[in-house]
Write an enzyme that holds these catalytic residues in place. Structure first.
Site, PDB file in Angstrom:
ATOM      1  N   CYS A 179       0.916  -1.257  -0.043  1.00  0.00           N
ATOM      2  CA  CYS A 179      -0.044   0.056   0.137  1.00  0.00           C
ATOM      3  C   CYS A 179       0.914   1.327  -0.051  1.00  0.00           C
ATOM      4  CB  CYS A 179      -1.009   0.021   1.244  1.00  0.00           C
ATOM      5  SG  CYS A 179      -1.768   1.721   1.509  1.00  0.00           S
ATOM      6  N   GLU A 230       3.169  -6.135   8.836  1.00  0.00           N
ATOM      7  CA  GLU A 230       3.508  -4.688   8.501  1.00  0.00           C
ATOM      8  C   GLU A 230       4.686  -4.083   9.583  1.00  0.00           C
ATOM      9  OE1 GLU A 230       1.699  -0.343   8.956  1.00  0.00           O
ATOM     10  OE2 GLU A 230       0.163  -1.873   8.190  1.00  0.00           O
ATOM     11  N   ASN A 240      -6.863  -3.955  11.537  1.00  0.00           N
ATOM     12  CA  ASN A 240      -7.844  -2.697  11.714  1.00  0.00           C
ATOM     13  C   ASN A 240      -9.302  -3.007  12.077  1.00  0.00           C
ATOM     14  OD1 ASN A 240      -9.405  -2.349   8.968  1.00  0.00           O
ATOM     15  ND2 ASN A 240      -7.752  -3.399   8.640  1.00  0.00           N
ATOM     16  N   SER A 267      -9.828  -4.278   4.605  1.00  0.00           N
ATOM     17  CA  SER A 267      -9.563  -5.389   3.529  1.00  0.00           C
ATOM     18  C   SER A 267     -10.800  -6.142   3.124  1.00  0.00           C
ATOM     19  CB  SER A 267      -8.503  -6.240   3.929  1.00  0.00           C
ATOM     20  OG  SER A 267      -8.944  -6.773   5.092  1.00  0.00           O
TER      21      SER A 267
END
Length: 288
Positions: free
Chosen positions: A96, A126, A222, A264
């Site tokens: 991203c 990440e 998230n 997502s």
């Protein structure tokens, strides 16, 4: 029972573009995603149906010793990127752009002489990518982890995993400043705007709803944070991946049900959950 859809929900542009690129590459030849492209089983099943393989370099189909591979939307360290390319593999980048920005902010802080600190979930892909080029970096997930900061460091540079709740990030940055009052603590806000939008939209739902349904992968940071925030606010919250997981008994007595989804999550999945909620509404109404 009233169903209220969040103002901002579901798939962000970074995930959408990564999926589109994976599908394009898979249509040309064998493609291996180096890990999970996104933390969503519905999306991953769709990709597998289009010939996309998930795994490691040792499992990747090769053509004369090289493989077509793709970095996930969560990114990777520069060291790993170099190793893959130096081995002769064709490496596509699904990272991203906002994760790329977080990498750049961390590099700048280190180049300016700041000790690297990352607010985020320890062990998350990440986070591993962000800290991979800086082995001495400290990852802070909760206040107790602040004690791990080296006493000798007088300049501390802080960024965040892109999908962290902003309020938690601010609280942990303040904890760092309280613990090291003499240090120069420089914070760069790298929480991505889609995450902020979904968090803000959830706050609006919380003002009107007694129950929250959050749609997204169980491994999605998230998405989990949305459900945890709703529970912390005293609401009944249910985190599901698919519409068939919804149970009618969960919603007994609910008046206003808020519906949201992580970054997502496919819009089709959210639409299917919305339809299922309507079916439950009619069933409960008929039963009464």
């Amino acid at each position: 029972m009233k169903i209220i859809l969040a103002e901002h929900f579901g798939m962000c542009f970074g995930v959408r573009d990564a999926i589109a690129e994976a599908e394009r590459l898979a249509a040309v030849g064998p493609l291996t995603i180096l890990g999970e492209l996104v933390h969503n089983p519905v999306v991953r099943e769709r990709l597998r149906g289009r010939g996309v393989h998930e795994g490691s370099l040792t499992e990747a189909p090769t053509n004369g010793g090289a493989a077509q591979v793709m970095i996930t939307a969560h990114g990777a360290s520069d060291a790993k990127r170099r190793a893959w390319r130096e081995a002769g593999h064709a490496v596509a980048d699904g990272t991203c752009p906002l994760v790329h920005r977080a990498h750049e902010q961390l590099r700048r802080l280190v180049a300016a002489g700041y000790f690297p600190v990352l607010v985020g979930q320890r062990g998350h892909v990440e986070v591993l990518g962000l800290t991979g080029d800086f082995p001495g970096a400290i990852v802070i997930e909760e206040t107790a982890h602040v004690d791990a900061l080296p006493e000798s460091e007088t300049r501390i540079g802080v960024i965040s995993q892109t999908t962290q709740p902003l309020t938690r990030v601010f609280a942990l940055v303040e904890a760092i400043r309280q613990a090291r009052p003499a240090a120069d603590v420089k914070f760069c806000d790298t929480v991505c705007q889609p995450t902020k939008n979904r968090q803000a939209a959830l706050q609006k739902l919380l003002a009107d709803c007694d129950t929250i349904v959050v749609v997204g992968g169980n491994q999605s940071n998230n998405t989990r944070q949305l459900a945890e925030t709703a529970r912390a606010a005293g609401r009944r919250a249910f985190h599901i991946e698919r519409p068939e997981e919804l149970c009618e008994e969960w919603l007994v007595g609910a008046e206003n049900v808020g519906l949201t989804a992580g970054t997502s999550t496919l819009k089709e999945t959210v639409a299917a959950v919305h339809t299922r909620l309507l079916q439950i509404t009619h069933a409960v109404g008929a039963g009464s």
